[in-house]
Design an enzyme around this catalytic site. Sequence first.
Site, PDB file in Angstrom:
ATOM      1  N   GLY A  85      -6.424  13.149   8.719  1.00 44.92           N
ATOM      2  CA  GLY A  85      -7.175  14.302   9.203  1.00 44.92           C
ATOM      3  C   GLY A  85      -6.940  14.514  10.681  1.00 44.92           C
ATOM      4  O   GLY A  85      -5.874  14.172  11.214  1.00 44.92           O
ATOM      5  N   SER A  86      -7.951  15.055  11.345  1.00 45.71           N
ATOM      6  CA  SER A  86      -7.787  15.449  12.744  1.00 45.71           C
ATOM      7  C   SER A  86      -7.903  14.257  13.706  1.00 45.71           C
ATOM      8  O   SER A  86      -8.513  13.240  13.375  1.00 45.71           O
ATOM      9  CB  SER A  86      -8.847  16.491  13.098  1.00 45.71           C
ATOM     10  OG  SER A  86     -10.134  15.939  12.896  1.00 45.71           O
ATOM     11  N   LYS A 125     -13.123  10.043  -0.770  1.00 49.65           N
ATOM     12  CA  LYS A 125     -13.782  11.318  -0.468  1.00 49.65           C
ATOM     13  C   LYS A 125     -12.722  12.395  -0.240  1.00 49.65           C
ATOM     14  O   LYS A 125     -12.012  12.376   0.759  1.00 49.65           O
ATOM     15  CB  LYS A 125     -14.663  11.232   0.780  1.00 49.65           C
ATOM     16  CG  LYS A 125     -15.557  12.489   0.882  1.00 49.65           C
ATOM     17  CD  LYS A 125     -16.260  12.621   2.212  1.00 49.65           C
ATOM     18  CE  LYS A 125     -15.470  13.441   3.206  1.00 49.65           C
ATOM     19  NZ  LYS A 125     -15.197  14.827   2.759  1.00 49.65           N
ATOM     20  N   GLU A 135      -3.795   8.622   9.821  1.00 48.66           N
ATOM     21  CA  GLU A 135      -2.656   9.555   9.879  1.00 48.66           C
ATOM     22  C   GLU A 135      -3.234  10.859  10.396  1.00 48.66           C
ATOM     23  O   GLU A 135      -4.002  11.521   9.709  1.00 48.66           O
ATOM     24  CB  GLU A 135      -2.044   9.699   8.487  1.00 48.66           C
ATOM     25  CG  GLU A 135      -0.614  10.201   8.534  1.00 48.66           C
ATOM     26  CD  GLU A 135      -0.531  11.692   8.339  1.00 48.66           C
ATOM     27  OE1 GLU A 135      -0.496  12.414   9.370  1.00 48.66           O
ATOM     28  OE2 GLU A 135      -0.511  12.136   7.190  1.00 48.66           O
ATOM     29  N   CYS A 153       0.658  18.460   8.777  1.00 47.99           N
ATOM     30  CA  CYS A 153       0.642  17.664  10.004  1.00 47.99           C
ATOM     31  C   CYS A 153       2.051  17.457  10.545  1.00 47.99           C
ATOM     32  O   CYS A 153       2.236  17.260  11.730  1.00 47.99           O
ATOM     33  CB  CYS A 153      -0.074  16.352   9.783  1.00 47.99           C
ATOM     34  SG  CYS A 153       0.458  15.514   8.317  1.00 47.99           S
ATOM     35  N   GLU A 163      -2.309  21.352  18.294  1.00 48.96           N
ATOM     36  CA  GLU A 163      -1.940  21.547  16.892  1.00 48.96           C
ATOM     37  C   GLU A 163      -2.640  22.796  16.357  1.00 48.96           C
ATOM     38  O   GLU A 163      -3.862  22.892  16.402  1.00 48.96           O
ATOM     39  CB  GLU A 163      -2.341  20.328  16.064  1.00 48.96           C
ATOM     40  CG  GLU A 163      -1.859  20.427  14.633  1.00 48.96           C
ATOM     41  CD  GLU A 163      -2.176  19.196  13.806  1.00 48.96           C
ATOM     42  OE1 GLU A 163      -3.299  18.677  13.918  1.00 48.96           O
ATOM     43  OE2 GLU A 163      -1.294  18.767  13.038  1.00 48.96           O
ATOM     44  N   GLU A 171      -9.596  14.151  16.459  1.00 47.39           N
ATOM     45  CA  GLU A 171     -10.988  14.019  16.877  1.00 47.39           C
ATOM     46  C   GLU A 171     -11.784  13.143  15.902  1.00 47.39           C
ATOM     47  O   GLU A 171     -12.483  12.207  16.308  1.00 47.39           O
ATOM     48  CB  GLU A 171     -11.532  15.448  16.882  1.00 47.39           C
ATOM     49  CG  GLU A 171     -12.840  15.685  17.481  1.00 47.39           C
ATOM     50  CD  GLU A 171     -13.314  17.102  17.105  1.00 47.39           C
ATOM     51  OE1 GLU A 171     -12.571  17.860  16.428  1.00 47.39           O
ATOM     52  OE2 GLU A 171     -14.442  17.423  17.488  1.00 47.39           O
ATOM     53  N   GLY A 180     -10.466  11.121  13.671  1.00 49.77           N
ATOM     54  CA  GLY A 180      -9.833   9.795  13.672  1.00 49.77           C
ATOM     55  C   GLY A 180     -10.432   8.887  14.730  1.00 49.77           C
ATOM     56  O   GLY A 180     -10.718   7.703  14.480  1.00 49.77           O
TER      57      GLY A 180
HETATM   58  P1  ADP Z   1      -9.801  19.355   9.293  1.00 56.27           P
HETATM   59  O1  ADP Z   1     -10.312  19.754  10.647  1.00 56.27           O
HETATM   60  O2  ADP Z   1      -8.375  19.649   9.077  1.00 56.27           O
HETATM   61  O3  ADP Z   1     -10.694  19.763   8.151  1.00 56.27           O
HETATM   62  P2  ADP Z   1     -11.019  16.790   9.492  1.00 56.27           P
HETATM   63  O4  ADP Z   1     -10.502  15.649  10.271  1.00 56.27           O
HETATM   64  O5  ADP Z   1     -12.233  17.477   9.977  1.00 56.27           O
HETATM   65  O6  ADP Z   1      -9.812  17.774   9.311  1.00 56.27           O
HETATM   66  O7  ADP Z   1     -11.307  16.363   7.990  1.00 56.27           O
HETATM   67  C1  ADP Z   1     -10.509  15.478   7.250  1.00 56.27           C
HETATM   68  C2  ADP Z   1     -11.413  14.677   6.327  1.00 56.27           C
HETATM   69  O8  ADP Z   1     -12.308  13.896   7.117  1.00 56.27           O
HETATM   70  C3  ADP Z   1     -12.299  15.521   5.414  1.00 56.27           C
HETATM   71  O9  ADP Z   1     -12.429  14.863   4.155  1.00 56.27           O
HETATM   72  C4  ADP Z   1     -13.623  15.527   6.171  1.00 56.27           C
HETATM   73  O10 ADP Z   1     -14.734  15.747   5.343  1.00 56.27           O
HETATM   74  C5  ADP Z   1     -13.641  14.127   6.734  1.00 56.27           C
HETATM   75  N1  ADP Z   1     -14.511  13.941   7.931  1.00 56.27           N
HETATM   76  C6  ADP Z   1     -14.831  14.860   8.875  1.00 56.27           C
HETATM   77  N2  ADP Z   1     -15.661  14.333   9.805  1.00 56.27           N
HETATM   78  C7  ADP Z   1     -15.880  13.031   9.441  1.00 56.27           C
HETATM   79  C8  ADP Z   1     -16.639  11.952   9.989  1.00 56.27           C
HETATM   80  N3  ADP Z   1     -17.342  12.096  11.105  1.00 56.27           N
HETATM   81  N4  ADP Z   1     -16.615  10.760   9.347  1.00 56.27           N
HETATM   82  C9  ADP Z   1     -15.893  10.602   8.229  1.00 56.27           C
HETATM   83  N5  ADP Z   1     -15.164  11.577   7.659  1.00 56.27           N
HETATM   84  C10 ADP Z   1     -15.142  12.777   8.238  1.00 56.27           C
END
Ligand code: ADP
Length: 503
Positions: A252-253, A199, A274, A308, A405, A255, A257
Amino acid sequence: MSDAAVTSTDILIELLPQKAKPKAGKLFINGEFVDSLSGKTFATHNPATGDLLANIAEAGAADVDLAVRAARTAFEDGSPWRKMSPRDRARILWKLGELIRTNLEEIAELETLDTGKPIFESAKFDIPQAADCFEYYAGWPTKITGDTIPTTQGGDALVYTLREPIGVCGQIIPWNFPLQMLAWKVAPALACGNTIVLKPAEQTPLTALRFAELTVEAGLPPGVFNVVTGFGPTTGAAMVEHPGIDKIAFTGSVEVGKEIMRVASKTLKRVSLELGGKSPNIVLADADLETAAKYALGGIFFNQGEMCTAGSRIFIEERGYDEFMSVLRGRAAKMVAGDPLHPKTRLGALISEEHLNRVLSYVSIGKQEGATVATGGERIGTKGYFMKPAVLEGVTNSMRVAQEEIFGPVASVIKFADVEEAVREANNSQFGLAAAIWTRDIKKAHQIAKRVKAGTVWINTISTTDNGVPFGGYKSSGFGRELGKAAIDLYTETKTVWVDLNG
Ligand code: ADP
Ligand code: MG
């Protein structure tokens, strides 16, 4: 747009016409492009203009299920992928690298349109690095081996281990380096013989969809690689919950993670994360201060600071402060955000208006906390999401601008008196992704490198990565190491086989 526009912040950003033609996005499942079952779509925009680039299919749980089934069938015994020899797998990986290079110009432009990053970076860094990642992992399928292990239990026995693919891997990636993040995850997973449901981030799906076309051209069997586009809480969450996915790899973030780990525990999926960073860039007074200052700018402002690993906390020893800062301030003030498609632009647009406002709000937070803005920190124009890179001085490590961050072009500069203070404050962070140290004293450099809690430590350089070198975080920056040999561990299970040789 004239060249002058890239050396003066006063000139408004004009935009070059784009050559790449993004297509309406479909899901890529079992080797074919298909609409989502619901028919729902969402828009991806160009951050430099706010214009619509393409409508993208939105995958729901039922689409994710179809993709997982395709990946499962492609993984199981007797499938073409499982029957394929490691040498042929290697050839496909190499071919993918080659196809990325053949289409480099077009893919770089798509990446720049979708992310707002300078074409200079897409064409010279992101896309070639992604190709290199496939070429690097093309070397691995033929070299993944187990061990034979001497035993004392049970008399005479032959014990050996096999490294087997984990199965169906769900890979969820962010918007800052879309194709490169795809490569970091897809290349090693394929090298090990896994199948994939990927995704991309909802903001930047275009290059993943273009890559899906290349997998067909490279001869990857249907179902081995699938793309589901959509949002995190729907598409992403459906992947993390799906019992047919064996492993989730996420960048990603923090939160999200944490949420992924919590949900993945229900099905005991393997998880690698990561996450974010607030990387210290520690400059001692005995360093080559001019070089350190130049690199510090790249460390924080490359990719608009949307990294990051960004060296977002610049620790500078008091004795070297004035010399270092005069270079840093001067050069930062001259940096200009410009049309991302212009070859001379070195600072593009931030990913979205929402993100831009969040980054700008941190400049205000810094001021409220008592920091001063040496340069930058304002939005440029109203079209597109551009800002002047900001340098905050008088920051202390406990301020929010030093602890949280920001993920944008905001450098927090912190003075320190001695090495003890620098190491203590550098480690005083929830993150531990990377750190840089600048000094001419090589002994001191290695001593500090040992004491800094970070997955990567750079000495007299910053921000370099290589597809052969492990990368990942300590503490809240996540766990698991990507790239290099380390990613082979991330995408294999170890099977132990005992053979009785008694009698
Ligand atoms: P940012 O805040 O930098 O966009 P995110 O952590 O929100 O980083 O997003 C990173 C990836 O994780 C994106 O592909 C996003 O769609 C996906 N994502 C966000 N929330 C969820 C979730 N609850 N479960 C799985 N994937 C998610
Ligand atoms: Mg976009």
